[in-house]
Motif scaffolding. Structure first.
Motif, PDB file in Angstrom:
ATOM      1  N   GLU A 156       0.831  -1.211   0.000  1.00  0.00           N
ATOM      2  CA  GLU A 156       0.000   0.000   0.000  1.00  0.00           C
ATOM      3  C   GLU A 156       0.859   1.252   0.000  1.00  0.00           C
ATOM      4  O   GLU A 156       0.398   2.326   0.404  1.00  0.00           O
ATOM      5  CB  GLU A 156      -0.908  -0.009   1.240  1.00  0.00           C
ATOM      6  CG  GLU A 156      -1.782  -1.236   1.393  1.00  0.00           C
ATOM      7  CD  GLU A 156      -2.988  -1.196   0.474  1.00  0.00           C
ATOM      8  OE1 GLU A 156      -3.330  -0.090   0.004  1.00  0.00           O
ATOM      9  OE2 GLU A 156      -3.583  -2.265   0.221  1.00  0.00           O
ATOM     10  N   VAL A 157       2.095   1.155  -0.466  1.00  0.00           N
ATOM     11  CA  VAL A 157       3.029   2.274  -0.349  1.00  0.00           C
ATOM     12  C   VAL A 157       2.570   3.505  -1.127  1.00  0.00           C
ATOM     13  O   VAL A 157       2.931   4.638  -0.781  1.00  0.00           O
ATOM     14  CB  VAL A 157       4.440   1.835  -0.813  1.00  0.00           C
ATOM     15  CG1 VAL A 157       4.475   1.570  -2.309  1.00  0.00           C
ATOM     16  CG2 VAL A 157       5.486   2.861  -0.425  1.00  0.00           C
ATOM     17  N   ASP A 158       1.758   3.309  -2.148  1.00  0.00           N
ATOM     18  CA  ASP A 158       1.283   4.455  -2.927  1.00  0.00           C
ATOM     19  C   ASP A 158       0.118   5.175  -2.274  1.00  0.00           C
ATOM     20  O   ASP A 158      -0.280   6.257  -2.707  1.00  0.00           O
ATOM     21  CB  ASP A 158       0.880   4.007  -4.338  1.00  0.00           C
ATOM     22  CG  ASP A 158      -0.208   2.941  -4.310  1.00  0.00           C
ATOM     23  OD1 ASP A 158      -0.204   2.111  -3.377  1.00  0.00           O
ATOM     24  OD2 ASP A 158      -1.059   2.930  -5.236  1.00  0.00           O
ATOM     25  N   SER A 181       4.258   9.590  -7.757  1.00  0.00           N
ATOM     26  CA  SER A 181       4.371  10.406  -8.969  1.00  0.00           C
ATOM     27  C   SER A 181       4.517   9.567 -10.230  1.00  0.00           C
ATOM     28  O   SER A 181       4.525  10.110 -11.331  1.00  0.00           O
ATOM     29  CB  SER A 181       5.564  11.366  -8.856  1.00  0.00           C
ATOM     30  OG  SER A 181       6.781  10.645  -8.825  1.00  0.00           O
ATOM     31  N   SER A 182       4.629   8.258 -10.081  1.00  0.00           N
ATOM     32  CA  SER A 182       4.792   7.366 -11.226  1.00  0.00           C
ATOM     33  C   SER A 182       3.479   6.640 -11.508  1.00  0.00           C
ATOM     34  O   SER A 182       3.067   5.753 -10.758  1.00  0.00           O
ATOM     35  CB  SER A 182       5.903   6.341 -10.956  1.00  0.00           C
ATOM     36  OG  SER A 182       5.908   5.349 -11.958  1.00  0.00           O
ATOM     37  N   ALA A 183       2.828   7.023 -12.611  1.00  0.00           N
ATOM     38  CA  ALA A 183       1.573   6.368 -12.979  1.00  0.00           C
ATOM     39  C   ALA A 183       1.780   4.875 -13.221  1.00  0.00           C
ATOM     40  O   ALA A 183       0.928   4.053 -12.867  1.00  0.00           O
ATOM     41  CB  ALA A 183       0.983   7.036 -14.217  1.00  0.00           C
ATOM     42  N   HIS A 188       1.203  -0.936 -11.445  1.00  0.00           N
ATOM     43  CA  HIS A 188       1.835  -2.207 -11.074  1.00  0.00           C
ATOM     44  C   HIS A 188       1.429  -2.619  -9.658  1.00  0.00           C
ATOM     45  O   HIS A 188       1.155  -3.797  -9.404  1.00  0.00           O
ATOM     46  CB  HIS A 188       3.354  -2.093 -11.164  1.00  0.00           C
ATOM     47  CG  HIS A 188       3.851  -1.695 -12.518  1.00  0.00           C
ATOM     48  ND1 HIS A 188       3.207  -2.069 -13.687  1.00  0.00           N
ATOM     49  CD2 HIS A 188       4.945  -0.962 -12.896  1.00  0.00           C
ATOM     50  CE1 HIS A 188       3.872  -1.585 -14.722  1.00  0.00           C
ATOM     51  NE2 HIS A 188       4.921  -0.914 -14.272  1.00  0.00           N
ATOM     52  N   LEU A 189       1.399  -1.666  -8.731  1.00  0.00           N
ATOM     53  CA  LEU A 189       1.012  -1.978  -7.353  1.00  0.00           C
ATOM     54  C   LEU A 189      -0.439  -2.459  -7.296  1.00  0.00           C
ATOM     55  O   LEU A 189      -0.766  -3.400  -6.560  1.00  0.00           O
ATOM     56  CB  LEU A 189       1.206  -0.756  -6.460  1.00  0.00           C
ATOM     57  CG  LEU A 189       2.657  -0.436  -6.092  1.00  0.00           C
ATOM     58  CD1 LEU A 189       2.772   0.973  -5.528  1.00  0.00           C
ATOM     59  CD2 LEU A 189       3.197  -1.450  -5.092  1.00  0.00           C
ATOM     60  N   ALA A 339      11.431  -0.460  -9.922  1.00  0.00           N
ATOM     61  CA  ALA A 339      10.463  -0.048 -10.942  1.00  0.00           C
ATOM     62  C   ALA A 339      10.613  -0.888 -12.202  1.00  0.00           C
ATOM     63  O   ALA A 339       9.619  -1.310 -12.816  1.00  0.00           O
ATOM     64  CB  ALA A 339      10.651   1.435 -11.256  1.00  0.00           C
ATOM     65  N   ASN A 340      11.843  -1.162 -12.611  1.00  0.00           N
ATOM     66  CA  ASN A 340      12.083  -1.988 -13.794  1.00  0.00           C
ATOM     67  C   ASN A 340      11.585  -3.413 -13.598  1.00  0.00           C
ATOM     68  O   ASN A 340      10.995  -4.020 -14.507  1.00  0.00           O
ATOM     69  CB  ASN A 340      13.576  -1.998 -14.140  1.00  0.00           C
ATOM     70  CG  ASN A 340      14.065  -0.655 -14.653  1.00  0.00           C
ATOM     71  OD1 ASN A 340      13.293   0.118 -15.217  1.00  0.00           O
ATOM     72  ND2 ASN A 340      15.340  -0.361 -14.451  1.00  0.00           N
TER      73      ASN A 340
END
Length: 359
Positions: A156-158, A181-183, A188-189, A339-340
């Motif tokens: 739930e970090v976002d 800030s990363s859509a 992915h989350l 992220a990758n």
């Protein structure tokens, strides 16, 4: 409980003999962290680890850990003790005191690797073997009934709640804002939350600090400790977390100069990526064999491991800067690799982790 109360308590529970005490063979050391912990060294007999819990909102992590050990000692399947954990000696619910066999000669894998500056492939394989045995052993209905199910908080970090944010440093919050800030990361989350599977008992906090190496039992060099957060959950999280710790060794050993990007200094890492990949491959092969995965199951499981490996790298980055005034390049590198991996898990399996189907 204080140090002077430990020996009388153990005598009262008939876990120490008065002869050992009279002969001066028993020593007590305070090893407290979250709970009150004591190491009881008994030169004339069995050494013990004593843990007294602290109840939070009416629940006790020590009581939960005692329940985990009782499941590991004998469950509905085999009634054979799990060989990759310390032995449960006693639990007193009235005093919330858990007593385990003390592994006095043990060292955790992180300390071992940093002291030797050398990765042992056989240790990584033993970790895979232990996780495979754990995920194969337990009866899911028993785990659900006694421990329930849970997901890692970092999933739930976002969208962290205010209570969680209040525990984070400013630099940790900066990293969370990078995620928000990363859509792509948010997508992915969300996909990983939907794909979470409650399939078996998982440790839930696999890291090198919680894996110790000892020759005490003879049959196993690897023992997993600190089971306070264990529950029903997704086995890919345990495996991904173990893989992430090996990748983290590589990332953290890349020199940081402040003038050059980490990519230009990769060849100077104390733990070269090639050696880390060899250990990860050994861990994976041992896990796949021990958990009796078919080739098709492995092909489906490996990308999920890669994604959860990325998630664990995000968690590690946030933890890394928790006590720092500013985030650093090492933490940001963790986030970039994460992220990758979360965005291109199949490529990560092949190019970064170098995993293949174990025969």
């Amino acid at each position: 409980m204080i140090t002077s109360e430990v020996i009388p308590y153990l005598c009262g529970r008939e876990l120490l003999s008065r002869e050992n005490i009279v002969d001066g063979e028993v020593r007590v050391f305070d090893a407290s962290r979250r709970n009150q912990n004591f190491r009881v060294i008994n030169q004339g007999g069995r050494s013990l680890f004593v843990k007294q819990g602290t109840k939070i909102h009416g629940s006790s992590s020590t009581a939960r850990e005692a329940a985990v050990y009782s499941i590991l000692e004998a469950d509905d399947h085999s009634h054979v003790p799990f060989p990759y954990a310390p032995r449960l000696i006693d639990y007193n619910p009235d005093d919330d005191i858990l007593i385990l066999e003390l592994i006095d000669d043990a060292v955790n894998l992180r300390e071992k690797y940093h002291e030797s500056r050398y990765l042992q492939v056989q240790s990584a394989a033993a970790v895979g073997e232990a996780l495979g045995a754990l995920h194969m052993k337990t009866s899911l209905p028993t785990v659900l009934r006694r421990l329930g199910r849970s997901e890692p908080g970092v999933l739930e970090v976002d969208r962290p709640g205010l209570a969680l944010l209040s525990d984070f440093s400013g630099s940790s919050i900066d990293l969370i804002r990078m995620v928000q800030s990363s859509a792509d990361l948010i997508v992915h989350l969300d996909e990983m939350r939907q794909d979470w599977r409650n399939e078996t008992l998982i440790h839930h906090d696999i890291r090198m600090d919680n894996i110790i190496q000892s020759s005490l039992h003879g049959t196993s060099e690897i023992l997993i400790v600190d089971w306070e957060t264990a529950s029903a959950g997704d086995p890919a999280w345990d495996v991904g977390a173990a893989v992430a710790d090996y990748l983290g060794l590589w990332i953290q050993s890349i020199p940081v100069t402040g003038t050059q990007s980490p990519e230009k200094l990769i060849h100077l890492a104390d733990f070269p990526l090639s050696e880390v990949q060899e250990s990860i491959a050994a861990l994976w092969r041992a896990y796949a064999r021990r958990s009796e995965m078919s080739a098709d199951m492995q092909i489906e499981f490996m990308p999920r491991v890669a994604r959860f490996c990325g998630l664990k790298l995000v968690q590690s980055a946030i933890e890394m800067v928790q006590n720092s005034a500013h985030w650093n390049l090492t933490a940001v590198t963790h986030m970039q690799v994460a992220a990758n991996m979360m965005g291109r898990p199949q490529e990560a399996v092949q190019a970064l982790l170098c995993l293949d189907v174990a025969s």
